[in-house]
Motif scaffolding. Structure first.
Motif, PDB file in Angstrom:
ATOM      1  N   GLU A 251      91.505  23.276  41.305  1.00  0.00           N
ATOM      2  CA  GLU A 251      91.775  24.705  41.216  1.00  0.00           C
ATOM      3  C   GLU A 251      92.739  24.972  40.074  1.00  0.00           C
ATOM      4  OE1 GLU A 251      93.394  25.828  44.999  1.00  0.00           O
ATOM      5  OE2 GLU A 251      95.042  24.422  44.847  1.00  0.00           O
ATOM      6  N   LYS A 252      92.656  26.178  39.545  1.00  0.00           N
ATOM      7  CA  LYS A 252      93.580  26.576  38.492  1.00  0.00           C
ATOM      8  C   LYS A 252      94.945  26.779  39.118  1.00  0.00           C
ATOM      9  CE  LYS A 252      90.160  28.615  35.524  1.00  0.00           C
ATOM     10  NZ  LYS A 252      90.253  28.849  34.127  1.00  0.00           N
ATOM     11  N   ALA A 253      95.975  26.455  38.357  1.00  0.00           N
ATOM     12  CA  ALA A 253      97.331  26.610  38.851  1.00  0.00           C
ATOM     13  C   ALA A 253      98.187  27.262  37.771  1.00  0.00           C
ATOM     14  CB  ALA A 253      97.907  25.244  39.226  1.00  0.00           C
ATOM     15  N   GLU A 254      99.257  27.903  38.203  1.00  0.00           N
ATOM     16  CA  GLU A 254     100.207  28.485  37.254  1.00  0.00           C
ATOM     17  C   GLU A 254     101.616  28.287  37.798  1.00  0.00           C
ATOM     18  OE1 GLU A 254     101.641  32.745  35.486  1.00  0.00           O
ATOM     19  OE2 GLU A 254      99.550  32.558  36.092  1.00  0.00           O
ATOM     20  N   LYS A 255     102.481  27.778  36.943  1.00  0.00           N
ATOM     21  CA  LYS A 255     103.895  27.611  37.295  1.00  0.00           C
ATOM     22  C   LYS A 255     104.723  28.059  36.104  1.00  0.00           C
ATOM     23  CE  LYS A 255     103.672  24.056  40.759  1.00  0.00           C
ATOM     24  NZ  LYS A 255     104.164  22.805  41.261  1.00  0.00           N
TER      25      LYS A 255
ATOM     26  N   THR B  81      95.752  22.724  35.810  1.00  0.00           N
ATOM     27  CA  THR B  81      94.835  22.337  36.874  1.00  0.00           C
ATOM     28  C   THR B  81      95.617  21.660  37.989  1.00  0.00           C
ATOM     29  OG1 THR B  81      92.986  22.036  35.355  1.00  0.00           O
ATOM     30  CG2 THR B  81      92.871  20.833  37.429  1.00  0.00           C
ATOM     31  N   HIS B  82      95.237  21.963  39.211  1.00  0.00           N
ATOM     32  CA  HIS B  82      95.802  21.281  40.378  1.00  0.00           C
ATOM     33  C   HIS B  82      94.659  20.557  41.076  1.00  0.00           C
ATOM     34  CE1 HIS B  82      98.450  20.502  43.771  1.00  0.00           C
ATOM     35  NE2 HIS B  82      97.437  20.833  44.543  1.00  0.00           N
TER      36      HIS B  82
END
Length: 169
Positions: free
Chosen positions: A48-52, A58-59
């Motif tokens: 899944e796409k991730a944002e931090k 990507t996660h």
């Protein structure tokens, strides 16, 4: 010529390496489908796409029989046992994966290095080593994914640089 630089100054988990290497592929979802078709018992890879902090990436989550790593450690309302695999069991599993001989050799080399380290730390022969955390199917899934990704990306082996984790003085 492809150069691969991995900055592991803080260490690196298998799912993190998998996610980072997947970012380098033109069709990462197709590769995740390939991983899910390997037949590692009970294992499913989820991307899944991730944002931090405004940075996207990507996660990767690996589930075994529908559970993520450590999930059972916090849920004590059910019976479970911890399965510990020896090198023979890991080798048997690796030997039946639908991967190239090179990937199979790379996976074995990772486990051989871990077994040697465990042997030294515990003062027992390699044949007596039982993988606890690392023998779990999620760890086999991580090692396999990274080895497959390295084959897919095909960096020039003489140009791979991996920084060492920093150690407190």
């Amino acid at each position: 010529m492809r150069t691969l630089y991995l900055d592991c100054g803080m260490g690196a988990a298998g799912d993190m390496l998998t996610a980072a290497l997947l970012e380098l592929l033109p069709q990462p979802e197709a590769f995740v489908e390939r991983l899910n078709g390997l037949g590692i018992p009970g294992v499913t890879y989820h991307r899944e796409k991730a944002e931090k902090c405004g940075i996207t990436g990507t996660h990767i989550t690996v589930t075994v029989d529908g559970h993520t790593e450590g999930e059972h450690d916090h849920d004590h309302n059910h019976e479970h046992h911890h399965h510990h695999s020896g090198m023979e069991e890991i080798s048997h599993l690796i030997g039946h994966l639908p991967v190239s001989d090179r990937v199979r050799a790379d996976i074995r080399a990772v486990y051989d290095a871990i077994a040697q380290a465990e042997s030294r730390v515990h003062g027992v022969p390699v044949t007596d080593i039982h993988f606890h955390e690392v023998g779990a199917m999620d760890a086999v899934a991580d090692v396999t994914a990274v080895c497959l990704l390295m084959e897919e990306l095909a960096p020039d082996l003489s140009l791979i640089h991996i920084s060492e984790p920093t150690r407190p003085r």
